[in-house]
Design an enzyme around this catalytic site. Sequence first.
Site, short mmCIF file in Angstrom:
data_model
loop_
_atom_site.label_atom_id
_atom_site.label_comp_id
_atom_site.label_asym_id
_atom_site.label_seq_id
_atom_site.Cartn_x
_atom_site.Cartn_y
_atom_site.Cartn_z
N CYS A 1 0.98 -1.17 -0.15
CA CYS A 1 0.07 -0.01 -0.03
C CYS A 1 0.87 1.08 0.05
O CYS A 1 1.05 1.93 -1.05
CB CYS A 1 -0.81 0.04 1.28
SG CYS A 1 -1.82 -1.43 1.61
N1 SAJ Z 1 6.06 2.36 8.80
C1 SAJ Z 1 7.10 3.49 9.23
N2 SAJ Z 1 6.75 4.34 10.07
C2 SAJ Z 1 5.68 4.50 10.32
C3 SAJ Z 1 4.23 3.45 9.93
C4 SAJ Z 1 4.77 2.49 9.14
O1 SAJ Z 1 8.19 3.14 8.95
O2 SAJ Z 1 5.17 5.77 11.29
C5 SAJ Z 1 6.31 1.45 7.75
C6 SAJ Z 1 5.99 -0.03 8.26
O3 SAJ Z 1 6.99 -0.50 9.00
C7 SAJ Z 1 5.66 -1.04 7.24
C8 SAJ Z 1 5.24 0.28 5.99
O4 SAJ Z 1 5.54 1.70 6.77
O5 SAJ Z 1 6.93 -1.19 6.55
C9 SAJ Z 1 3.87 0.31 5.96
O6 SAJ Z 1 3.26 0.17 7.20
P1 SAJ Z 1 1.79 0.38 7.51
O7 SAJ Z 1 1.63 0.58 8.87
O8 SAJ Z 1 1.14 1.78 6.70
O9 SAJ Z 1 0.91 -0.86 7.06
P2 SAJ Z 1 0.15 -0.97 5.39
O10 SAJ Z 1 1.17 -1.02 4.42
O11 SAJ Z 1 -0.41 -2.22 5.83
O12 SAJ Z 1 -0.93 0.06 5.40
C10 SAJ Z 1 -2.14 -0.17 5.50
C11 SAJ Z 1 -2.76 0.72 4.69
N3 SAJ Z 1 -4.22 0.45 4.67
C12 SAJ Z 1 -4.74 0.68 3.32
O13 SAJ Z 1 -4.25 0.80 2.38
C13 SAJ Z 1 -6.08 0.16 3.26
C14 SAJ Z 1 -2.78 2.25 5.39
O14 SAJ Z 1 -3.70 2.94 4.73
C15 SAJ Z 1 -3.11 2.32 6.90
O15 SAJ Z 1 -2.95 3.80 7.28
C16 SAJ Z 1 -2.14 1.24 7.69
O16 SAJ Z 1 -2.58 -0.06 7.03
C17 SAJ Z 1 -2.30 1.37 8.99
O17 SAJ Z 1 -2.91 2.40 9.45
O18 SAJ Z 1 -1.79 0.40 9.51
#
Ligand code: SAJ
Length: 418
Positions: free
Chosen positions: A254
């Site tokens: 995503c």
């Molecule tokens: N990450 C960071 N720092 C942060 C947050 C995340 O480095 O502050 C990294 C994570 O380790 C990971 C990547 O970014 O490698 C993505 O992390 P994520 O928590 O955003 O997880 P995703 O990719 O599963 O994102 C989903 C998304 N949902 C949809 O697209 C429907 C995103 O919109 C959500 O915000 C996210 O989940 C969530 O809130 O957990």
Amino acid sequence: MSENLIKKIKVKKVKICVIGLGYVGFPLLKLCQDKGFSAIGLDVDQKAVDNAVKEGVSATLDAEYALTDSDCIFICVPTPIEKNNRPNLQYVEDAAKTIAKFLKKDSLIVLESTVAPGTTEEILVPFLKGSGLKDEEFYVAHCPERIDPGNKKWTVKNLPRVVGGINKKSTKIAVELYKKIIDAEIQELSSVKAAESVKIVENTFRDVNIAFFNEIAKSFDKFGIDISEVIKGAMTKPFGFLAHYPGCGVGGHCIAVDPYYLINKAEESGFNHQFLKLAREINNSMPEYTVGKVKKAMDKANKTINGSNIAILGLAYKPDVSDMRESPAFPIIEELEKWGAKLTIYDPYILEKSSVDSLEKALENKDCIVIVTAHKEFLKITPEKLRKHKIKVVVDGRNILDRTEIQKSGIIYEGIGR
Ligand code: SAJ
């Protein structure tokens, strides 16, 4: 005729087909069935069909069987990017061509897959017209998926959604359908482009915020300031601040992917998203930055990476899931191997790709450990445990360990921005 379809939706007399039974389509299909709709899943992968059937949901590989007489069709197929970061819409096109073969008058097609603004009208609808139906004889909308893998609190059942159709009737029908399926706010938007844009903006917003903290982390590493403490401090401000966290990289299908949809689409219209591109560059630089921290920490311990035993803790792209897509673990592993490190891989959620099957074994006889994923099991890595295993060097790629306590034990600690 749209009134008939709405009437059928209101009494749940419509037949639903969900195309694509992955982490988005399967939960939606199950929810439609649980809500009392006649619903069937369609996939091209026998395993996906078998998994769905095992869960008591009807699913098939047979498009004719699944789509004939379908009134409402959800498209929940992957929309990955190519190596050159260009969107790959092959799955959407294949689904559209399949639907066109069996599309009947007065049916609704909803695209849930994440796409750039304009894709539904420019790609999906023309393929659907291959059905021979006239424009006013079928309805099309976009409702971006919001599944957050592993999230037990927010699921397809209770997540608010936005819906935009190619015309007013399409929007109205789609809103009615989602209101019957989902127990949350369904916001009607004025256009399908607006709906496509909401998802891209949501995820690009997250990517640029993460990039912000990754860049701050790099500068704080120069000043010797602990970014975790600074973020905690900034969070005491009850408004106008939203914490994100620096780390060894941004993975997943995503956040690491969606910004490229907007970047590419804008380029087609002659706009250069320099800020979004820079954020992507910063986030993509974090795996290499993390390896640089390994080198710095090993230098402090008068050790070389070449020939050293290093534990890589975590392969998954985010905590407590088994999904490795776009995970920063892979560039980190590749780079450390290039430097001659002997790696032990351990991810409790992905044992089939791990070289050991427990944290204890992963910590044995190591010159250094690198935390790549913030799995809750790794929160148990205390200074005592590190001392027991005579670990002298810790690189915390997710800033999850207690830096002060570890350093007090005489262990070299490097985080990301701390
Ligand atoms: N990450 C960071 N720092 C942060 C947050 C995340 O480095 O502050 C990294 C994570 O380790 C990971 C990547 O970014 O490698 C993505 O992390 P994520 O928590 O955003 O997880 P995703 O990719 O599963 O994102 C989903 C998304 N949902 C949809 O697209 C429907 C995103 O919109 C959500 O915000 C996210 O989940 C969530 O809130 O957990």
